[in-house]
Write a protein that holds these residues in place. Structure first.
Motif, PDB file in Angstrom:
ATOM      1  N   PRO A  48       8.283 -21.806 -19.414  1.00  0.00           N
ATOM      2  CA  PRO A  48       8.102 -20.611 -18.814  1.00  0.00           C
ATOM      3  C   PRO A  48       7.832 -19.378 -19.399  1.00  0.00           C
ATOM      4  CG  PRO A  48      10.320 -21.094 -19.125  1.00  0.00           C
ATOM      5  CD  PRO A  48       9.246 -22.305 -19.751  1.00  0.00           C
ATOM      6  N   TYR A  49       7.416 -19.354 -20.580  1.00  0.00           N
ATOM      7  CA  TYR A  49       7.396 -18.011 -21.171  1.00  0.00           C
ATOM      8  C   TYR A  49       5.817 -17.704 -21.464  1.00  0.00           C
ATOM      9  CZ  TYR A  49      11.689 -20.026 -22.836  1.00  0.00           C
ATOM     10  OH  TYR A  49      12.967 -20.497 -22.887  1.00  0.00           O
ATOM     11  N   ILE A  50       5.485 -17.316 -20.286  1.00  0.00           N
ATOM     12  CA  ILE A  50       4.125 -16.669 -20.095  1.00  0.00           C
ATOM     13  C   ILE A  50       4.018 -15.612 -19.348  1.00  0.00           C
ATOM     14  CG2 ILE A  50       3.073 -19.193 -20.465  1.00  0.00           C
ATOM     15  CD1 ILE A  50       2.947 -19.262 -17.239  1.00  0.00           C
ATOM     16  N   SER A  51       2.714 -15.046 -19.350  1.00  0.00           N
ATOM     17  CA  SER A  51       2.605 -13.651 -18.451  1.00  0.00           C
ATOM     18  C   SER A  51       2.476 -13.638 -17.136  1.00  0.00           C
ATOM     19  CB  SER A  51       1.267 -13.179 -19.205  1.00  0.00           C
ATOM     20  OG  SER A  51       0.957 -12.203 -18.391  1.00  0.00           O
ATOM     21  N   ALA A  52       3.208 -12.893 -16.533  1.00  0.00           N
ATOM     22  CA  ALA A  52       3.180 -12.764 -14.922  1.00  0.00           C
ATOM     23  C   ALA A  52       1.944 -12.450 -14.528  1.00  0.00           C
ATOM     24  CB  ALA A  52       4.021 -11.782 -14.413  1.00  0.00           C
ATOM     25  N   ALA A  53       1.005 -11.642 -15.285  1.00  0.00           N
ATOM     26  CA  ALA A  53      -0.263 -11.174 -14.966  1.00  0.00           C
ATOM     27  C   ALA A  53      -1.271 -12.178 -15.083  1.00  0.00           C
ATOM     28  CB  ALA A  53      -0.606  -9.923 -16.123  1.00  0.00           C
ATOM     29  N   ARG A  54      -0.943 -13.263 -15.908  1.00  0.00           N
ATOM     30  CA  ARG A  54      -1.884 -14.545 -16.114  1.00  0.00           C
ATOM     31  C   ARG A  54      -1.403 -15.861 -15.732  1.00  0.00           C
ATOM     32  NH1 ARG A  54      -6.761 -11.435 -16.190  1.00  0.00           N
ATOM     33  NH2 ARG A  54      -6.482  -9.679 -17.432  1.00  0.00           N
ATOM     34  N   CYS A  55      -0.396 -15.689 -14.543  1.00  0.00           N
ATOM     35  CA  CYS A  55       0.558 -16.865 -14.513  1.00  0.00           C
ATOM     36  C   CYS A  55      -0.341 -17.979 -13.801  1.00  0.00           C
ATOM     37  CB  CYS A  55       1.703 -16.551 -13.824  1.00  0.00           C
ATOM     38  SG  CYS A  55       1.272 -15.865 -11.939  1.00  0.00           S
ATOM     39  N   GLY A  56      -1.365 -17.736 -13.200  1.00  0.00           N
ATOM     40  CA  GLY A  56      -2.013 -18.923 -12.367  1.00  0.00           C
ATOM     41  C   GLY A  56      -1.502 -19.591 -11.511  1.00  0.00           C
TER      42      GLY A  56
ATOM     43  N   VAL B   4       7.017 -18.365 -31.609  1.00  0.00           N
ATOM     44  CA  VAL B   4       6.079 -19.322 -32.539  1.00  0.00           C
ATOM     45  C   VAL B   4       6.592 -19.718 -33.890  1.00  0.00           C
ATOM     46  CG1 VAL B   4       3.852 -18.949 -33.554  1.00  0.00           C
ATOM     47  CG2 VAL B   4       4.201 -17.904 -31.277  1.00  0.00           C
ATOM     48  N   ARG B   5       7.154 -19.126 -34.448  1.00  0.00           N
ATOM     49  CA  ARG B   5       7.755 -19.257 -35.516  1.00  0.00           C
ATOM     50  C   ARG B   5       8.836 -20.473 -35.559  1.00  0.00           C
ATOM     51  NH1 ARG B   5       7.602 -13.623 -37.059  1.00  0.00           N
ATOM     52  NH2 ARG B   5       9.395 -13.180 -35.952  1.00  0.00           N
ATOM     53  N   GLU B   6       9.607 -20.554 -34.345  1.00  0.00           N
ATOM     54  CA  GLU B   6      10.730 -21.480 -34.206  1.00  0.00           C
ATOM     55  C   GLU B   6       9.744 -22.875 -33.864  1.00  0.00           C
ATOM     56  OE1 GLU B   6      14.043 -21.906 -33.831  1.00  0.00           O
ATOM     57  OE2 GLU B   6      13.985 -20.056 -34.880  1.00  0.00           O
ATOM     58  N   CYS B   7       8.614 -22.679 -33.237  1.00  0.00           N
ATOM     59  CA  CYS B   7       7.612 -23.889 -33.133  1.00  0.00           C
ATOM     60  C   CYS B   7       7.144 -24.588 -34.132  1.00  0.00           C
ATOM     61  CB  CYS B   7       6.503 -23.460 -32.114  1.00  0.00           C
ATOM     62  SG  CYS B   7       6.649 -23.559 -30.458  1.00  0.00           S
ATOM     63  N   VAL B   8       6.849 -23.685 -35.220  1.00  0.00           N
ATOM     64  CA  VAL B   8       6.367 -24.210 -36.461  1.00  0.00           C
ATOM     65  C   VAL B   8       7.422 -24.837 -37.117  1.00  0.00           C
ATOM     66  CG1 VAL B   8       5.104 -23.421 -38.464  1.00  0.00           C
ATOM     67  CG2 VAL B   8       4.577 -22.512 -36.424  1.00  0.00           C
ATOM     68  N   ASN B   9       8.718 -24.127 -37.299  1.00  0.00           N
ATOM     69  CA  ASN B   9       9.527 -24.867 -38.122  1.00  0.00           C
ATOM     70  C   ASN B   9      10.063 -26.001 -37.820  1.00  0.00           C
ATOM     71  OD1 ASN B   9       9.730 -22.572 -39.537  1.00  0.00           O
ATOM     72  ND2 ASN B   9      11.350 -21.532 -38.617  1.00  0.00           N
ATOM     73  N   ALA B  10       9.874 -26.221 -36.155  1.00  0.00           N
ATOM     74  CA  ALA B  10      10.268 -27.554 -35.635  1.00  0.00           C
ATOM     75  C   ALA B  10       9.205 -28.495 -35.437  1.00  0.00           C
ATOM     76  CB  ALA B  10      10.708 -27.201 -34.181  1.00  0.00           C
ATOM     77  N   GLY B  11       8.183 -28.276 -36.059  1.00  0.00           N
ATOM     78  CA  GLY B  11       6.967 -29.180 -36.114  1.00  0.00           C
ATOM     79  C   GLY B  11       6.357 -29.318 -34.638  1.00  0.00           C
ATOM     80  N   VAL B  12       6.551 -28.173 -33.789  1.00  0.00           N
ATOM     81  CA  VAL B  12       5.738 -28.128 -32.354  1.00  0.00           C
ATOM     82  C   VAL B  12       4.601 -27.166 -32.592  1.00  0.00           C
ATOM     83  CG1 VAL B  12       6.142 -27.407 -30.082  1.00  0.00           C
ATOM     84  CG2 VAL B  12       8.065 -28.708 -31.287  1.00  0.00           C
ATOM     85  N   ILE B  13       3.580 -27.608 -32.072  1.00  0.00           N
ATOM     86  CA  ILE B  13       2.302 -26.972 -31.903  1.00  0.00           C
ATOM     87  C   ILE B  13       2.583 -25.609 -30.983  1.00  0.00           C
ATOM     88  CG2 ILE B  13      -0.153 -26.886 -30.830  1.00  0.00           C
ATOM     89  CD1 ILE B  13       0.045 -30.163 -31.279  1.00  0.00           C
ATOM     90  N   ALA B  14       2.272 -24.448 -31.461  1.00  0.00           N
ATOM     91  CA  ALA B  14       2.484 -23.249 -30.742  1.00  0.00           C
ATOM     92  C   ALA B  14       0.954 -22.966 -30.213  1.00  0.00           C
ATOM     93  CB  ALA B  14       3.016 -22.116 -31.457  1.00  0.00           C
ATOM     94  N   ALA B  15       0.921 -22.969 -28.970  1.00  0.00           N
ATOM     95  CA  ALA B  15      -0.366 -22.810 -28.095  1.00  0.00           C
ATOM     96  C   ALA B  15      -0.150 -21.172 -27.236  1.00  0.00           C
ATOM     97  CB  ALA B  15      -0.597 -23.763 -27.126  1.00  0.00           C
ATOM     98  N   ILE B  16      -1.403 -20.667 -27.553  1.00  0.00           N
ATOM     99  CA  ILE B  16      -1.448 -19.320 -26.835  1.00  0.00           C
ATOM    100  C   ILE B  16      -2.222 -19.431 -25.525  1.00  0.00           C
ATOM    101  CG2 ILE B  16      -2.783 -17.191 -26.769  1.00  0.00           C
ATOM    102  CD1 ILE B  16      -2.624 -17.437 -29.946  1.00  0.00           C
ATOM    103  N   GLY B  17      -1.568 -19.246 -24.357  1.00  0.00           N
ATOM    104  CA  GLY B  17      -1.991 -19.274 -23.284  1.00  0.00           C
ATOM    105  C   GLY B  17      -1.485 -18.674 -21.874  1.00  0.00           C
ATOM    106  N   HIS B  18      -1.998 -18.463 -20.883  1.00  0.00           N
ATOM    107  CA  HIS B  18      -1.422 -17.631 -19.830  1.00  0.00           C
ATOM    108  C   HIS B  18      -1.021 -16.302 -20.284  1.00  0.00           C
ATOM    109  CE1 HIS B  18      -1.652 -20.717 -16.318  1.00  0.00           C
ATOM    110  NE2 HIS B  18      -1.478 -21.547 -17.517  1.00  0.00           N
TER     111      HIS B  18
END
Length: 379
Positions: free
Chosen positions: A124-132, A174-188
């Motif tokens: 749910p951590y995405i932009s309200a302006a680009r929420c689609g 993003v740093r938490e993702c990287v540290n947890a081995g999770v791919i951080a993706a930029i979107g919405h």
């Protein structure tokens, strides 16, 4: 048990050749040219490509992952496997946190069974302006505690998290993702070029459905699209369904970005493979008309009705890719994103026998997963 597939056009990263391959205990053991050394299953000149890898898919065949139902999840997996997707992430959409965690817990069991390669949180951590097609009232700024809880709910199987880098605390996420081995993706995202680059510098490595639900590319406002396309650290997702992007825009991306950084995705929702009608996408209501999914009332595009075999077909016939290039964007590149290219993604000795058989018109006649036929081809 040994299986030999003979008299086939085999698509490898190096090209296409007429030959045969042998499978033993679910793995490719030999790939040969010309006549097979022993009788096998003749494919009568049909084409073998690696099983498709879809890193962004919500549903299909009348079912979907966001529902939080194991039955629907299994139905979705089976539907897309019939269409050649032998490896997939299960993508969730923005929903109340408790529902997301419960859904992730259910999907984690299917990951442990080997049915899925992981879980993808889109929101749910995405932009309200680009929420689609995400409910604006459920969007929120990243919180370290919430983030850890969502990743923990997947029991080690969360593989990707789409977020908007301009939000408060997003770079920490993003740093938490990287540290947890999770791919951080930029979107919405409504991020500027500089905000997108800040996320990439912190380790964000995927652009979620490039162009869609993103600040547009401007000649004095390059935004996240330019950041993703021009940075070698980023792989861009493309929805090649003829609706999300004009074919010439896809051609533009293909001319500017190597196939090693392009992953075709379906972003499919429940209505894939189904007739026009009304369908759910998480908490949202979606109307599908002429195969196009939009939020009820003529709103934003809400996922797609695409399958990976159609995306592959379009890559050849609309974007003029070669067979090896089409296999790269539908199999090898997404496998690399998941860190699985040593196991899947190409027809290479030693890899899993995840294969798709295509006839002359590039229609699927057979699908194999780990050496077992899901759909057995006929010559």
């Amino acid at each position: 048990m040994s299986i030999t597939l003979s008299d086939a056009q085999i698509v490898t990263p190096d090209g296409v050749h007429h030959g045969w391959l042998t499978i033993e205990e679910g793995r490719i053991t030999h790939v040969g040219h010309g006549q097979a050394p022993r009788n096998g299953h003749s494919l009568a000149g049909q084409t073998i490509v690696p099983g498709f890898v879809d890193i962004h898919v919500h549903g299909g065949g009348g079912a979907g992952y966001p529902a939080g139902s194991e039955e629907q999840a299994r139905q979705t997996i089976a539907f897309h496997r019939r269409h050649g997707t032998t490896t997939a992430l299960a993508s969730l959409v923005t929903a109340p946190l408790d529902h997301l965690k419960k859904s992730a817990g259910m999907l984690a069991k299917l990951c442990a069974e080997g049915l899925l390669a992981g879980i993808h949180y889109e929101g749910p951590y995405i932009s309200a302006a680009r929420c689609g097609a995400h409910r604006p009232e459920l969007l929120r700024a990243p919180s370290a505690t919430e983030f850890a809880d969502l990743i923990g709910a997947g029991d080690g199987h969360v593989r990707m998290f789409t977020l908007a880098p301009e939000l408060p605390n997003a770079l920490d996420a993003v740093r938490e993702c990287v540290n947890a081995g999770v791919i951080a993706a930029i979107g919405h995202t409504d991020a500027t070029y500089e905000q997108a680059m800040a996320a990439i510098d912190e380790g964000a490595s995927v652009a979620t459905h490039l162009f869609n639900a993103m600040r547009p590319l401007g000649h004095r406002d390059p935004g996240p699209i330019t950041a993703a396309m021009t940075d070698d650290r980023v792989t861009v997702e493309i929805v090649n369904d003829g609706v999300h992007l004009h074919p010439k825009v896809i051609d533009l991306v293909l001319s500017a970005v190597p196939t090693s950084r392009i992953a075709f995705i379906t972003d499919a929702m429940n209505a894939a493979g189904m007739p026009d009608g009304d369908y759910p996408l998480g908490p949202m209501k979606v109307e599908v008309r002429s195969g196009v999914a939009r939020l009820a009332g003529g709103g934003a595009i809400a996922g797609s009705t695409l399958t990976m075999d159609t995306a592959f077909h379009r890559a050849i016939h609309h974007n003029n890719l070669t067979l090896p290039q089409a296999a790269a964007v539908t199999s090898l590149t997404p496998a690399k994103i998941l860190g699985l290219s040593h196991e899947i993604g190409s027809i290479t000795t030693g890899k899993q026998a995840d294969l798709v058989i295509l006839n002359e018109s590039l229609t699927i006649t057979g699908v194999m997963k780990k050496g077992t036929w899901i759909t057995q081809p006929t010559p």
